[in-house]
Each structure stands twice: as structure tokens, then as C-alpha cells.
Design a protein around this motif. Structure first.
Motif, PDB file in Angstrom:
ATOM      1  N   LYS A  86       6.440   2.996   8.210  1.00  0.00           N
ATOM      2  CA  LYS A  86       5.782   1.701   8.590  1.00  0.00           C
ATOM      3  C   LYS A  86       4.754   1.527   7.614  1.00  0.00           C
ATOM      4  O   LYS A  86       4.497   0.217   7.346  1.00  0.00           O
ATOM      5  CB  LYS A  86       5.234   1.949   9.912  1.00  0.00           C
ATOM      6  CG  LYS A  86       4.395   0.723  10.610  1.00  0.00           C
ATOM      7  CD  LYS A  86       3.893   1.147  11.830  1.00  0.00           C
ATOM      8  CE  LYS A  86       2.916   0.181  12.512  1.00  0.00           C
ATOM      9  NZ  LYS A  86       2.242   0.508  13.813  1.00  0.00           N
ATOM     10  N   HIS A  87       4.075   2.226   6.838  1.00  0.00           N
ATOM     11  CA  HIS A  87       2.860   2.043   5.987  1.00  0.00           C
ATOM     12  C   HIS A  87       3.394   2.366   4.547  1.00  0.00           C
ATOM     13  O   HIS A  87       2.389   2.396   3.484  1.00  0.00           O
ATOM     14  CB  HIS A  87       1.780   2.727   6.550  1.00  0.00           C
ATOM     15  CG  HIS A  87       1.212   2.548   7.835  1.00  0.00           C
ATOM     16  ND1 HIS A  87       0.676   1.530   8.235  1.00  0.00           N
ATOM     17  CD2 HIS A  87       1.397   3.198   8.952  1.00  0.00           C
ATOM     18  CE1 HIS A  87       0.502   1.219   9.478  1.00  0.00           C
ATOM     19  NE2 HIS A  87       0.850   2.524  10.092  1.00  0.00           N
ATOM     20  N   MET A  88       4.568   2.583   4.140  1.00  0.00           N
ATOM     21  CA  MET A  88       4.973   3.123   3.011  1.00  0.00           C
ATOM     22  C   MET A  88       4.608   2.048   1.765  1.00  0.00           C
ATOM     23  O   MET A  88       4.698   2.350   0.625  1.00  0.00           O
ATOM     24  CB  MET A  88       6.233   3.424   2.905  1.00  0.00           C
ATOM     25  CG  MET A  88       7.365   2.377   3.059  1.00  0.00           C
ATOM     26  SD  MET A  88       9.224   3.025   3.143  1.00  0.00           S
ATOM     27  CE  MET A  88       9.590   3.083   1.569  1.00  0.00           C
ATOM     28  N   HIS A  89       4.490   0.896   1.910  1.00  0.00           N
ATOM     29  CA  HIS A  89       4.098  -0.305   1.173  1.00  0.00           C
ATOM     30  C   HIS A  89       2.777  -0.708   1.395  1.00  0.00           C
ATOM     31  O   HIS A  89       2.255  -1.603   0.491  1.00  0.00           O
ATOM     32  CB  HIS A  89       5.055  -1.457   1.256  1.00  0.00           C
ATOM     33  CG  HIS A  89       6.473  -1.195   1.334  1.00  0.00           C
ATOM     34  ND1 HIS A  89       7.156  -0.808  -0.052  1.00  0.00           N
ATOM     35  CD2 HIS A  89       7.469  -1.188   2.274  1.00  0.00           C
ATOM     36  CE1 HIS A  89       8.365  -0.773   0.122  1.00  0.00           C
ATOM     37  NE2 HIS A  89       8.711  -0.780   1.345  1.00  0.00           N
ATOM     38  N   GLU A  90       1.942  -0.024   1.633  1.00  0.00           N
ATOM     39  CA  GLU A  90       0.372  -0.140   1.886  1.00  0.00           C
ATOM     40  C   GLU A  90       0.045   0.119   0.445  1.00  0.00           C
ATOM     41  O   GLU A  90       0.046   1.043  -0.223  1.00  0.00           O
ATOM     42  CB  GLU A  90      -0.366   0.774   2.918  1.00  0.00           C
ATOM     43  CG  GLU A  90      -1.885   0.451   3.159  1.00  0.00           C
ATOM     44  CD  GLU A  90      -2.069  -0.989   3.537  1.00  0.00           C
ATOM     45  OE1 GLU A  90      -2.636  -1.782   2.817  1.00  0.00           O
ATOM     46  OE2 GLU A  90      -1.291  -1.216   4.646  1.00  0.00           O
ATOM     47  N   THR A  91      -1.153  -0.971  -0.090  1.00  0.00           N
ATOM     48  CA  THR A  91      -1.353  -0.833  -1.370  1.00  0.00           C
ATOM     49  C   THR A  91      -3.020  -0.728  -1.250  1.00  0.00           C
ATOM     50  O   THR A  91      -3.838  -0.487  -2.256  1.00  0.00           O
ATOM     51  CB  THR A  91      -1.079  -2.173  -2.182  1.00  0.00           C
ATOM     52  OG1 THR A  91      -1.455  -3.349  -1.477  1.00  0.00           O
ATOM     53  CG2 THR A  91       0.380  -1.891  -2.510  1.00  0.00           C
ATOM     54  N   ASP A  92      -3.573  -1.004  -0.170  1.00  0.00           N
ATOM     55  CA  ASP A  92      -5.113  -1.115   0.015  1.00  0.00           C
ATOM     56  C   ASP A  92      -5.535   0.407  -0.166  1.00  0.00           C
ATOM     57  O   ASP A  92      -5.276   1.127   0.958  1.00  0.00           O
ATOM     58  CB  ASP A  92      -5.472  -1.996   1.118  1.00  0.00           C
ATOM     59  CG  ASP A  92      -7.100  -1.933   1.447  1.00  0.00           C
ATOM     60  OD1 ASP A  92      -7.868  -1.512   0.665  1.00  0.00           O
ATOM     61  OD2 ASP A  92      -7.487  -2.331   2.620  1.00  0.00           O
ATOM     62  N   PRO A  93      -6.408   0.700  -1.082  1.00  0.00           N
ATOM     63  CA  PRO A  93      -6.898   2.171  -1.039  1.00  0.00           C
ATOM     64  C   PRO A  93      -7.828   2.447   0.223  1.00  0.00           C
ATOM     65  O   PRO A  93      -7.459   3.671   0.436  1.00  0.00           O
ATOM     66  CB  PRO A  93      -7.758   2.313  -2.388  1.00  0.00           C
ATOM     67  CG  PRO A  93      -7.414   1.002  -3.033  1.00  0.00           C
ATOM     68  CD  PRO A  93      -6.717   0.003  -2.017  1.00  0.00           C
ATOM     69  N   GLU A  94      -8.563   1.696   0.682  1.00  0.00           N
ATOM     70  CA  GLU A  94      -9.164   2.038   2.075  1.00  0.00           C
ATOM     71  C   GLU A  94      -8.304   2.360   3.172  1.00  0.00           C
ATOM     72  O   GLU A  94      -8.397   3.213   3.967  1.00  0.00           O
ATOM     73  CB  GLU A  94     -10.308   1.132   2.316  1.00  0.00           C
ATOM     74  CG  GLU A  94     -11.389   1.027   1.468  1.00  0.00           C
ATOM     75  CD  GLU A  94     -12.636   0.076   1.948  1.00  0.00           C
ATOM     76  OE1 GLU A  94     -12.428  -0.466   2.963  1.00  0.00           O
ATOM     77  OE2 GLU A  94     -13.247  -0.449   0.707  1.00  0.00           O
TER      78      GLU A  94
END
Length: 91
Positions: free
Chosen positions: A50-58
Motif C-alpha cells: 500500500k505504501h511502496m510508492h511513498e516518497t515523503d521521508p517523514e
């Protein structure tokens, strides 16, 4: 606020793939005990996918902290079960 990951070995906490593998191992271990391995493994896979494309470091750090918290909670639970001692504070 310090990261929860400091309680895990750095090579695990800093590497998402290793964290994922350890979460899968724990899911299989718990699943074998509770006879719902497939369900727990699928849940772990879904959350990471679900979150594999997340780019926000926080956001990534928060997701890693959440996964680390789950691992730490399970390790504490197992340690308490084995020793008969309570390590966490009562609410």
C-alpha cells in the motif's frame, strides 16, 4: 522525539526490505501459533504494498516506526511469556 527504531538493530531498522522480511517472519510465527498464517502474512504484505510508492521521508519514517513498534511489541510479549515477568507498564 527519537525514533522507535533505535530499539532494533540498525541494519534492520534502516533497511525497509529487511524490516519487511522480519515482519513477515513474525507474521508466520504468530500465524503458526494461532492457525491463521495466511491472513497475517497477507496483512503484512498489503500494508507494505500500500505504501511502496511513498516518497515523503517523514511519512516513510512514520511507517517504519509503526512496523518497528509492532516488532518490538511482539518481542516484548514473547519475552514476557517466556520469563513470566511483565516488562511493559500497566495502564
Amino acid at each position: 522525539m527519537p525514533s522507535l527504531q533505535t530499539a532494533l538493530p540498525p541494519e534492520l531498522a534502516n533497511n525497509v526490505i529487511r524490516l519487511y522480511r522480519e515482519c513477515l517472519r513474525r507474521a508466520k510465527y504468530i500465524g503458526n501459533q494461532q492457525h491463521n498464517t495466511e491472513l497475517l502474512v497477507d496483512m503484512v504484505k498489503q500494508q507494505f504494498k500500500k505504501h511502496m510508492h511513498e516518497t515523503d521521508p517523514e511519512k516513510i519514517q512514520k511507517l517504519k516506526d509503526d512496523a518497528a513498534r509492532g516488532l518490538i511489541n511482539h518481542m516484548l510479549y514473547e519475552a514476557e511469556k517466556m520469563s513470566g515477568r511483565k516488562f511493559s507498564k500497566s495502564s
